[in-house]
Motif scaffolding. Structure first.
Motif, mmCIF file in Angstrom:
data_model
loop_
_atom_site.group_PDB
_atom_site.id
_atom_site.type_symbol
_atom_site.label_atom_id
_atom_site.label_comp_id
_atom_site.label_asym_id
_atom_site.label_seq_id
_atom_site.Cartn_x
_atom_site.Cartn_y
_atom_site.Cartn_z
ATOM 1 N N VAL A 142 2.622 1.546 -3.469
ATOM 2 C CA VAL A 142 1.716 2.003 -4.534
ATOM 3 C C VAL A 142 1.394 3.485 -4.359
ATOM 4 O O VAL A 142 1.388 4.251 -5.327
ATOM 5 C CB VAL A 142 0.439 1.137 -4.563
ATOM 6 C CG1 VAL A 142 -0.621 1.753 -5.451
ATOM 7 C CG2 VAL A 142 0.763 -0.256 -5.053
ATOM 8 N N PHE A 143 1.134 3.914 -3.128
ATOM 9 C CA PHE A 143 0.864 5.333 -2.882
ATOM 10 C C PHE A 143 2.075 6.191 -3.246
ATOM 11 O O PHE A 143 1.937 7.246 -3.875
ATOM 12 C CB PHE A 143 0.467 5.566 -1.424
ATOM 13 C CG PHE A 143 0.207 7.006 -1.106
ATOM 14 C CD1 PHE A 143 -0.948 7.626 -1.540
ATOM 15 C CD2 PHE A 143 1.134 7.749 -0.390
ATOM 16 C CE1 PHE A 143 -1.186 8.959 -1.271
ATOM 17 C CE2 PHE A 143 0.910 9.078 -0.112
ATOM 18 C CZ PHE A 143 -0.252 9.690 -0.546
ATOM 19 N N THR B 107 0.831 -1.198 0.000
ATOM 20 C CA THR B 107 0.000 0.000 0.000
ATOM 21 C C THR B 107 0.865 1.247 0.000
ATOM 22 O O THR B 107 0.626 2.193 -0.765
ATOM 23 C CB THR B 107 -0.942 0.003 1.228
ATOM 24 O OG1 THR B 107 -1.785 -1.135 1.152
ATOM 25 C CG2 THR B 107 -1.779 1.253 1.277
ATOM 26 N N LEU C 30 -4.769 0.218 -4.947
ATOM 27 C CA LEU C 30 -4.507 0.734 -3.608
ATOM 28 C C LEU C 30 -5.670 0.397 -2.674
ATOM 29 O O LEU C 30 -5.464 0.012 -1.515
ATOM 30 C CB LEU C 30 -4.286 2.246 -3.673
ATOM 31 C CG LEU C 30 -3.927 2.941 -2.381
ATOM 32 C CD1 LEU C 30 -2.501 2.608 -1.989
ATOM 33 C CD2 LEU C 30 -4.083 4.434 -2.535
ATOM 34 N N GLY D 148 -5.297 3.436 -8.334
ATOM 35 C CA GLY D 148 -6.014 3.770 -7.110
ATOM 36 C C GLY D 148 -6.892 2.623 -6.634
ATOM 37 O O GLY D 148 -7.024 2.388 -5.425
ATOM 38 N N CYS E 276 -11.230 5.543 -10.266
ATOM 39 C CA CYS E 276 -10.908 4.736 -9.087
ATOM 40 C C CYS E 276 -12.179 4.184 -8.463
ATOM 41 O O CYS E 276 -12.221 3.014 -8.063
ATOM 42 C CB CYS E 276 -10.121 5.559 -8.078
ATOM 43 S SG CYS E 276 -9.804 4.724 -6.526
ATOM 44 N N ALA F 241 -8.562 5.521 -0.781
ATOM 45 C CA ALA F 241 -8.044 5.289 -2.133
ATOM 46 C C ALA F 241 -8.482 6.402 -3.087
ATOM 47 O O ALA F 241 -7.702 6.841 -3.940
ATOM 48 C CB ALA F 241 -8.506 3.936 -2.653
#
Length: 133
Positions: free
Chosen positions: A19-20, A16, A47, A44, A97, A82
């Motif tokens: 990815v962010f 997480t 995420l 997103g 997203c 997200a």
């Protein structure tokens, strides 16, 4: 290959954050072209899946194996987080997203029901017919 809830929580939490950070690192490229907005929304939604997995595994560690992730507040919190992360990239990424996350949530629910719902056995009911005289 299945891993324990603790290891799954660690992996999902780490991914997480990665990815962010990747979304923030490539913010200019994701917001630069129209078709990259869709890619940003898809990232997103990934995420969202990772965050929901981390929250679910944390609850399993804290509350026991029988605890289930509910729609409110866990799923809503992960979805809002997200979408907020996607909104930091571009506002169109928020919409994509949301769409990708709802589709992913639907399929995650189907897979979960197929694996964890016990089969229901139905007993045949006798058919009562009319008596003939």
């Amino acid at each position: 290959m299945a891993v324990s809830s603790g290891l799954s929580f660690t992996l999902a939490s780490t991914l997480t954050v990665v990815v962010f950070a990747g979304m923030q690192l490539y913010k200019q490229q994701l917001a630069g072209q129209e078709w990259m907005h869709i890619v940003g929304g898809f990232i997103g939604s990934n995420l969202f899946i990772l965050l929901l997995t981390a929250v679910g595994n944390l609850e399993t560690l804290l509350f026991g194996y029988g605890f289930q992730t509910k729609l409110f507040p866990e799923v809503v919190f992960c979805l809002v987080a997200a979408m907020f992360a996607s909104g930091l990239v571009h506002r169109v990424c928020v919409t994509t997203c949301l769409i990708f996350s709802l589709v992913a949530l639907y399929y995650m629910n189907r897979i979960s029901q197929g694996k964890y719902t016990p089969p229901v056995s139905t007993a045949p009911t006798p058919v009562k017919g009319k008596k003939r005289n």
